[in-house]
Design a protein around this motif. Structure first.
Motif, PDB file in Angstrom:
ATOM      1  N   ALA A  90       0.829  -1.201   0.000  1.00 35.57           N
ATOM      2  CA  ALA A  90       0.000   0.000   0.000  1.00 35.57           C
ATOM      3  C   ALA A  90       0.865   1.254   0.000  1.00 35.57           C
ATOM      4  O   ALA A  90       1.962   1.276   0.580  1.00 35.57           O
ATOM      5  CB  ALA A  90      -0.924  -0.009   1.211  1.00 35.57           C
ATOM      6  N   VAL A  91       0.363   2.297  -0.641  1.00 38.99           N
ATOM      7  CA  VAL A  91       1.101   3.564  -0.698  1.00 38.99           C
ATOM      8  C   VAL A  91       1.093   4.214   0.687  1.00 38.99           C
ATOM      9  O   VAL A  91       0.265   3.881   1.539  1.00 38.99           O
ATOM     10  CB  VAL A  91       0.479   4.521  -1.739  1.00 38.99           C
ATOM     11  N   PRO A  92       2.010   5.157   0.935  1.00 36.06           N
ATOM     12  CA  PRO A  92       2.051   5.817   2.242  1.00 36.06           C
ATOM     13  C   PRO A  92       0.709   6.451   2.608  1.00 36.06           C
ATOM     14  O   PRO A  92      -0.027   6.932   1.742  1.00 36.06           O
ATOM     15  CB  PRO A  92       3.139   6.881   2.062  1.00 36.06           C
ATOM     16  N   SER A  93       0.415   6.452   3.895  1.00 35.57           N
ATOM     17  CA  SER A  93      -0.832   7.030   4.392  1.00 35.57           C
ATOM     18  C   SER A  93      -0.516   8.005   5.511  1.00 35.57           C
ATOM     19  O   SER A  93       0.650   8.312   5.796  1.00 35.57           O
ATOM     20  CB  SER A  93      -1.748   5.918   4.904  1.00 35.57           C
ATOM     21  N   LYS A  94      -1.551   8.481   6.184  1.00 36.59           N
ATOM     22  CA  LYS A  94      -1.355   9.415   7.282  1.00 36.59           C
ATOM     23  C   LYS A  94      -0.599   8.771   8.441  1.00 36.59           C
ATOM     24  O   LYS A  94       0.055   9.445   9.227  1.00 36.59           O
ATOM     25  CB  LYS A  94      -2.709   9.927   7.769  1.00 36.59           C
ATOM     26  N   THR A  95      -0.713   7.448   8.554  1.00 32.59           N
ATOM     27  CA  THR A  95      -0.068   6.739   9.663  1.00 32.59           C
ATOM     28  C   THR A  95       1.264   6.106   9.283  1.00 32.59           C
ATOM     29  O   THR A  95       1.949   5.571  10.135  1.00 32.59           O
ATOM     30  CB  THR A  95      -0.996   5.642  10.208  1.00 32.59           C
ATOM     31  N   SER A  96       1.615   6.134   8.009  1.00 36.96           N
ATOM     32  CA  SER A  96       2.863   5.508   7.570  1.00 36.96           C
ATOM     33  C   SER A  96       3.497   6.320   6.454  1.00 36.96           C
ATOM     34  O   SER A  96       2.849   6.616   5.451  1.00 36.96           O
ATOM     35  CB  SER A  96       2.596   4.082   7.069  1.00 36.96           C
ATOM     36  N   ARG A  97       4.760   6.673   6.638  1.00 39.16           N
ATOM     37  CA  ARG A  97       5.470   7.437   5.618  1.00 39.16           C
ATOM     38  C   ARG A  97       5.970   6.560   4.486  1.00 39.16           C
ATOM     39  O   ARG A  97       6.263   7.042   3.398  1.00 39.16           O
ATOM     40  CB  ARG A  97       6.653   8.178   6.243  1.00 39.16           C
ATOM     41  N   ASP A  98       6.100   5.279   4.745  1.00 39.89           N
ATOM     42  CA  ASP A  98       6.620   4.348   3.749  1.00 39.89           C
ATOM     43  C   ASP A  98       5.512   3.423   3.263  1.00 39.89           C
ATOM     44  O   ASP A  98       4.500   3.227   3.944  1.00 39.89           O
ATOM     45  CB  ASP A  98       7.758   3.511   4.343  1.00 39.89           C
ATOM     46  N   ARG A  99       5.732   2.834   2.114  1.00 46.55           N
ATOM     47  CA  ARG A  99       4.804   1.816   1.626  1.00 46.55           C
ATOM     48  C   ARG A  99       4.871   0.612   2.561  1.00 46.55           C
ATOM     49  O   ARG A  99       5.946   0.182   2.963  1.00 46.55           O
ATOM     50  CB  ARG A  99       5.155   1.410   0.194  1.00 46.55           C
ATOM     51  N   ARG A 100       3.714   0.097   2.892  1.00 49.24           N
ATOM     52  CA  ARG A 100       3.646  -0.963   3.886  1.00 49.24           C
ATOM     53  C   ARG A 100       2.944  -2.190   3.325  1.00 49.24           C
ATOM     54  O   ARG A 100       1.958  -2.078   2.598  1.00 49.24           O
ATOM     55  CB  ARG A 100       2.899  -0.457   5.125  1.00 49.24           C
ATOM     56  N   ALA A 101       3.484  -3.374   3.641  1.00 50.12           N
ATOM     57  CA  ALA A 101       2.858  -4.616   3.197  1.00 50.12           C
ATOM     58  C   ALA A 101       1.521  -4.797   3.899  1.00 50.12           C
ATOM     59  O   ALA A 101       1.433  -4.655   5.118  1.00 50.12           O
ATOM     60  CB  ALA A 101       3.777  -5.801   3.493  1.00 50.12           C
ATOM     61  N   ARG A 102       0.486  -5.101   3.121  1.00 46.85           N
ATOM     62  CA  ARG A 102      -0.845  -5.328   3.669  1.00 46.85           C
ATOM     63  C   ARG A 102      -1.317  -6.730   3.280  1.00 46.85           C
ATOM     64  O   ARG A 102      -1.239  -7.116   2.102  1.00 46.85           O
ATOM     65  CB  ARG A 102      -1.840  -4.299   3.136  1.00 46.85           C
ATOM     66  N   PHE A 103      -1.805  -7.464   4.266  1.00 49.87           N
ATOM     67  CA  PHE A 103      -2.273  -8.828   4.051  1.00 49.87           C
ATOM     68  C   PHE A 103      -3.636  -8.959   4.697  1.00 49.87           C
ATOM     69  O   PHE A 103      -3.780  -8.759   5.906  1.00 49.87           O
ATOM     70  CB  PHE A 103      -1.280  -9.812   4.675  1.00 49.87           C
ATOM     71  N   PHE A 104      -4.655  -9.250   3.879  1.00 52.11           N
ATOM     72  CA  PHE A 104      -6.020  -9.338   4.378  1.00 52.11           C
ATOM     73  C   PHE A 104      -6.623 -10.694   4.045  1.00 52.11           C
ATOM     74  O   PHE A 104      -6.416 -11.226   2.956  1.00 52.11           O
ATOM     75  CB  PHE A 104      -6.897  -8.238   3.779  1.00 52.11           C
ATOM     76  N   GLY A 105      -7.403 -11.221   4.974  1.00 49.17           N
ATOM     77  CA  GLY A 105      -8.077 -12.478   4.758  1.00 49.17           C
ATOM     78  C   GLY A 105      -8.079 -13.314   6.032  1.00 49.17           C
ATOM     79  O   GLY A 105      -7.538 -12.897   7.071  1.00 49.17           O
ATOM     80  N   PRO A 106      -8.696 -14.492   5.983  1.00 53.48           N
ATOM     81  CA  PRO A 106      -9.340 -15.037   4.783  1.00 53.48           C
ATOM     82  C   PRO A 106     -10.710 -14.412   4.547  1.00 53.48           C
ATOM     83  O   PRO A 106     -11.346 -13.909   5.465  1.00 53.48           O
ATOM     84  CB  PRO A 106      -9.477 -16.528   5.114  1.00 53.48           C
ATOM     85  N   GLY A 107     -11.137 -14.461   3.292  1.00 50.63           N
ATOM     86  CA  GLY A 107     -12.461 -13.994   2.912  1.00 50.63           C
ATOM     87  C   GLY A 107     -13.015 -14.895   1.834  1.00 50.63           C
ATOM     88  O   GLY A 107     -12.287 -15.698   1.242  1.00 50.63           O
ATOM     89  N   ASN A 108     -14.285 -14.778   1.575  1.00 51.66           N
ATOM     90  CA  ASN A 108     -14.936 -15.620   0.575  1.00 51.66           C
ATOM     91  C   ASN A 108     -15.079 -14.895  -0.751  1.00 51.66           C
ATOM     92  O   ASN A 108     -15.163 -13.660  -0.809  1.00 51.66           O
ATOM     93  CB  ASN A 108     -16.323 -16.063   1.062  1.00 51.66           C
ATOM     94  N   VAL A 109     -15.096 -15.673  -1.818  1.00 51.90           N
ATOM     95  CA  VAL A 109     -15.374 -15.141  -3.145  1.00 51.90           C
ATOM     96  C   VAL A 109     -16.864 -14.813  -3.223  1.00 51.90           C
ATOM     97  O   VAL A 109     -17.716 -15.627  -2.868  1.00 51.90           O
ATOM     98  CB  VAL A 109     -14.998 -16.173  -4.238  1.00 51.90           C
ATOM     99  N   LEU A 110     -17.189 -13.590  -3.668  1.00 50.42           N
ATOM    100  CA  LEU A 110     -18.589 -13.180  -3.769  1.00 50.42           C
ATOM    101  C   LEU A 110     -19.245 -13.698  -5.046  1.00 50.42           C
ATOM    102  O   LEU A 110     -20.440 -13.978  -5.073  1.00 50.42           O
ATOM    103  CB  LEU A 110     -18.698 -11.656  -3.719  1.00 50.42           C
ATOM    104  N   GLY A 111     -18.456 -13.803  -6.111  1.00 46.20           N
ATOM    105  CA  GLY A 111     -19.014 -14.287  -7.367  1.00 46.20           C
ATOM    106  C   GLY A 111     -18.042 -14.097  -8.507  1.00 46.20           C
ATOM    107  O   GLY A 111     -16.970 -13.509  -8.342  1.00 46.20           O
TER     108      GLY A 111
END
Length: 406
Positions: free
Chosen positions: A153-174
């Motif tokens: 992810a690109v830098p945000s208000k809470t992070s000056r550097d690009r940060r690795a983001r890992f989300f899940g698990p989640g289901n396929v909607l379609g």
């Protein structure tokens, strides 16, 4: 007993990986894409590698799969693929950062875009061997399929550097085969700016899609959808074989562990220990461990190394065996005595270590692997990687309970 362990290891490969294991696969097989002009940074997945000689150096030529719009304006990557005279970015227009924070400028050809989907591939060269992700079969995804997303992810208000983001698990909607730009897979795992081109991973570690679109609410189900391009579009484009049964896919494996496996199979424990150290220090310029190196050891590599030691020693050696023994002692010297590294509580070290199956349980890998001062840090890393709670611990405990100390 060896047969029982081998069967158990095989069965383990049929089960879904833990969240931490999938995350480790994502980290090891994903690159951060950096546009030198600062625009449209993205993410990519290492999907292929081949041995290559570049400018007199032996190494590997890697293929990275990402979104077309990471390199070009999205209007040039639409589903109609209208021809454009705008040149592709040149070889010095971007660079990639790998899992070990090494950066490479691509000097091999130009970016190639998919004829009718928001996909692109490019290559980079390195003398270091990196993991490639396994190509799954997105056509087998269903509403019950659990998936993960990963990206930088690109830098945000809470992070000056690009940060690795890992989300899940989640289901396929379609799925929708007629979706614009090839975005046929819909899910609700959040995709942040900079995560475009990142992997959509099946719960068993297979790459089933490339993320890059969405973030809009579906008026029919009132859910914000995020979109991915199925990996099959890449596979058919580049004539790559998919893995039909993703459930049978273990952690990433390649020739990286071939030497260790052969040495352990031959019972060459001393050389196997040296190879273990080599694998663990891979990607660094160090010959000995320090706290920083230990804290950044690859979890997936540690687990594979441990599995091999446990399997080929019939449950006598390996990190998880040592972890079980460590739970039953009160200090490091007592541990040294219990595994046979030291003759008595205050006695001298066993020099050289006993590189045979006659050694005490947990004796190998020996104290030669890393210094006593680093052992506690190493145990914490193993615990963080969930490498001390080996899946076959029941079998190991049965071995322990059936034996008396030599």
């Amino acid at each position: 007993m060896v047969g029982l362990i081998a069967v158990s290891l095989t069965q383990q490969g049929l089960l879904a990986l833990s969240q931490s294991e999938v995350e480790e696969i994502a980290k090891q097989t994903t690159v951060k894409i950096i546009r030198i002009d600062g625009n449209n940074p993205g993410t990519g997945a290492i999907v292929q590698k081949q041995k290559y000689i570049f400018k007199g150096q032996e190494g590997y030529l890697y293929t990275v799969l990402t979104n077309c719009h990471v390199f070009l304006n999205s209007k040039f990557c639409d589903q109609e693929n209208k021809p454009t005279s705008e040149p592709m970015p040149n070889s010095t227009g971007y660079r990639v950062e790998t899992s070990d924070r090494q950066q490479y400028i691509s000097e091999i050809s130009s970016v190639k875009i998919h004829p009718n989907a928001d996909l692109a591939i490019f290559k980079f060269f390195s003398t270091i061997e990196y993991e490639t992700v396994r190509i799954g079969n997105a056509e087998q995804l269903s509403a019950s399929s659990k998936v993960y997303v990963f990206g930088w992810a690109v830098p945000s208000k809470t992070s000056r550097d690009r940060r690795a983001r890992f989300f899940g698990p989640g289901n396929v909607l379609g799925t929708d085969r007629k979706a614009a730009g090839g975005y046929q897979i819909a899910h609700k795992l959040e995709l942040l700016p900079g995560m475009s081109g990142g992997p959509l991973l099946h719960e068993n570690g297979c790459l089933v899609g490339i993320n890059g679109g969405g973030g809009k609410r579906d008026p029919n189900i009132q859910v914000i959808e995020f979109l991915s391009v199925p990996i099959n579009l890449y596979a058919s484009w580049q004539n790559i074989q998919v893995v039909d049964d993703c459930r049978a896919t273990p952690l990433p494996d390649n020739n990286l562990f071939k030497t260790l496996r052969n040495l352990l199979e031959q019972g060459n424990w001393q050389q196997a220990e040296a190879e273990t150290k080599k694998l663990m220090l891979r990607g660094t310029d160090q010959t000995y461990f320090n706290e920083n190196i230990i804290n950044n050891l690859s979890c997936s590599n540690l687990k594979i190394i441990n599995r091999l030691w446990v399997q080929y020693s019939s449950g006598r050696f390996g990190f998880s065996v040592q972890g079980e023994i460590w739970k039953g002692v009160t200090n490091y010297k007592q541990f040294e005595e219990r595994v046979g590294w030291r003759r008595g509580y205050e006695g001298p070290l066993t020099d050289p270590p006993n590189y045979s199956l006659e050694a005490k349980r947990g004796h190998l890998p020996s104290y030669k692997l890393l210094a006593a001062s680093d052992f506690g840090t190493f145990l914490k890393q193993l615990e963080k990687c969930d490498a001390l709670s080996f899946t076959d611990s029941v079998i190991i405990e049965n071995i322990i309970s059936s034996e008396s100390e030599p």
